[in-house]
Design a protein around this motif. Structure first.
Motif, mmCIF file in Angstrom:
data_model
loop_
_atom_site.group_PDB
_atom_site.id
_atom_site.type_symbol
_atom_site.label_atom_id
_atom_site.label_comp_id
_atom_site.label_asym_id
_atom_site.label_seq_id
_atom_site.Cartn_x
_atom_site.Cartn_y
_atom_site.Cartn_z
ATOM 1 N N UNK A 39 0.768 -1.086 0.068
ATOM 2 C CA UNK A 39 -0.095 -0.165 -0.032
ATOM 3 C C UNK A 39 0.852 1.153 -0.062
ATOM 4 N N UNK A 40 1.916 1.124 0.680
ATOM 5 C CA UNK A 40 2.791 2.555 0.787
ATOM 6 C C UNK A 40 3.510 2.403 -0.561
ATOM 7 N N UNK A 41 4.137 1.423 -1.153
ATOM 8 C CA UNK A 41 4.669 1.694 -2.441
ATOM 9 C C UNK A 41 3.760 2.102 -3.530
ATOM 10 N N UNK A 42 2.666 1.806 -3.512
ATOM 11 C CA UNK A 42 1.716 1.934 -4.821
ATOM 12 C C UNK A 42 0.945 3.459 -4.386
ATOM 13 N N UNK A 43 1.059 3.979 -3.185
ATOM 14 C CA UNK A 43 0.559 5.248 -2.885
ATOM 15 C C UNK A 43 -0.763 5.208 -2.406
ATOM 16 N N UNK A 44 -1.159 4.012 -1.895
ATOM 17 C CA UNK A 44 -2.423 3.927 -1.306
ATOM 18 C C UNK A 44 -2.574 4.376 0.150
ATOM 19 N N UNK A 45 -1.251 4.465 0.741
ATOM 20 C CA UNK A 45 -1.249 5.095 2.180
ATOM 21 C C UNK A 45 0.196 5.687 2.087
ATOM 22 N N UNK A 46 0.057 6.885 2.818
ATOM 23 C CA UNK A 46 1.349 7.828 2.884
ATOM 24 C C UNK A 46 2.433 7.117 3.826
ATOM 25 N N UNK A 47 3.765 7.251 3.134
ATOM 26 C CA UNK A 47 4.717 6.842 4.090
ATOM 27 C C UNK A 47 4.876 7.547 5.417
ATOM 28 N N UNK A 48 4.856 7.079 6.493
ATOM 29 C CA UNK A 48 5.223 7.735 7.916
ATOM 30 C C UNK A 48 6.664 7.820 8.372
ATOM 31 N N UNK A 49 6.774 8.568 9.410
ATOM 32 C CA UNK A 49 8.112 8.581 9.887
ATOM 33 C C UNK A 49 8.436 7.345 10.520
ATOM 34 N N UNK A 50 7.386 6.724 11.318
ATOM 35 C CA UNK A 50 7.804 5.207 11.834
ATOM 36 C C UNK A 50 7.928 4.597 10.887
ATOM 37 N N UNK A 51 7.419 4.356 9.691
ATOM 38 C CA UNK A 51 7.668 3.341 8.773
ATOM 39 C C UNK A 51 9.116 3.520 8.066
ATOM 40 N N UNK A 52 9.459 4.760 7.925
ATOM 41 C CA UNK A 52 10.835 5.085 7.212
ATOM 42 C C UNK A 52 12.016 4.825 8.157
ATOM 43 N N UNK A 53 11.798 5.023 9.557
ATOM 44 C CA UNK A 53 12.750 4.912 10.644
ATOM 45 C C UNK A 53 12.890 3.084 10.430
ATOM 46 N N UNK A 54 11.885 2.648 10.529
ATOM 47 C CA UNK A 54 11.904 0.811 10.479
ATOM 48 C C UNK A 54 12.788 0.570 9.208
ATOM 49 N N UNK A 55 12.490 1.006 8.447
ATOM 50 C CA UNK A 55 13.337 0.694 6.919
ATOM 51 C C UNK A 55 14.803 1.183 7.148
#
Length: 265
Positions: A39-55
């Motif tokens: 969903x993040x990769x296709x733009x279905x949901x916005x990437x969040x700081x928590x998600x990017x921190x995890x990556x």
């Protein structure tokens, strides 16, 4: 989403591909489901700081993706956290909103919205912009398939006067009572005689997305936070159930709102 956002998401997809990981395996490594990654990769949901921190943390990128998200926020007219949340708000099927201090933004009148920004924190032009943005967000409640909005509000919100603004609170309470007639809008009031309860720790919102996953929003005097890690969202969901059980049923809540509206005359 805009071109800048598309660039960030493309970089994220390419990074995953360079690791030869499926969305499911990539998600497991950072604590998210494969459907969330998709969903993040296709733009279905916005990437969040928590998600990017995890990556960044799991793959030791040196903070690459969090920096990209931060720069993306600077390109936007709204603060990064608000831009992120508006994306979730627009895409949600259900919004569960607890408010301790104010009427929820989606249910505010223009005068009330302006009053929440008073006190000198914002310049006049910023107040105009923020109020316009807040009122524009309310359009999701008037679309063909609106989200189910369930609000729990502390009774003190309805009884707190706005000094030097005669008629403002009766206008807001009457507006709130009218909105509760809509099938997709529920408002429940936690009465004063409930005493101390878990909700006093602060405001939060939980958005349920079409894929069934949930993301939350919480803020304070200094900052706002998007919460999407499953364990943290689950904690807020449990808090919601406890707070909701302290509130009056829908009909009794409407009666209380109407009673308070009359008290402002």
């Amino acid at each position: 989403m805009g071109t800048a956002t598309d660039y960030v998401l493309e970089e994220l997809r390419l990074f995953r591909a360079s690791l030869a990981l499926s969305q499911e395996d990539f998600g497991k490594g950072i604590g998210y489901s494969g459907s969330h990654v998709s969903s993040v990769e296709t733009g279905g949901r916005a990437p969040t700081k928590e998600f990017m921190k995890a990556v960044d943390g799991h793959h030791d990128t040196g903070g690459r993706f969090l920096r990209m998200l931060d720069r993306l926020g600077r390109l936007d007219a709204e603060p990064a956290w608000l831009r992120e949340w508006i994306e979730f708000e627009r895409g949600a099927t259900t919004l569960r909103w607890f408010e301790l201090a104010y009427v929820p933004g989606l249910l505010q009148t223009e005068r009330y919205a302006r009053a929440t920004l008073a006190g000198g924190r914002f310049a006049p032009e910023d107040v105009d912009r923020i109020v316009a943005s807040r009122l524009e967000r309310q359009a999701i409640l008037r679309r063909e398939r609106p989200p189910q909005l369930i609000c729990v509000i502390d009774e003190a919100v309805l009884r707190r006067p706005v000094l030097d603004q005669p008629g403002l609170m009766i206008e807001q309470c009457e507006h709130l009572a009218r909105l509760t007639a809509e099938e997709h809008i529920q408002v429940h009031i936690v009465p004063t005689d409930a005493g101390m309860y878990l909700g006093l720790a602060g405001q939060f919102i939980i958005a349920e997305m079409p894929d069934g996953e949930r993301v939350a929003h919480a803020d304070n005097q200094l900052t706002a936070q998007i919460v999407d890690t499953p364990t943290d969202v689950a904690t807020l969901a449990r808090t919601w159930e406890i707070v909701r059980n302290e509130a009056l049923p829908r009909r009794q809540s409407v009666e209380l709102i109407e009673e308070v509206a009359k008290s402002w005359t």
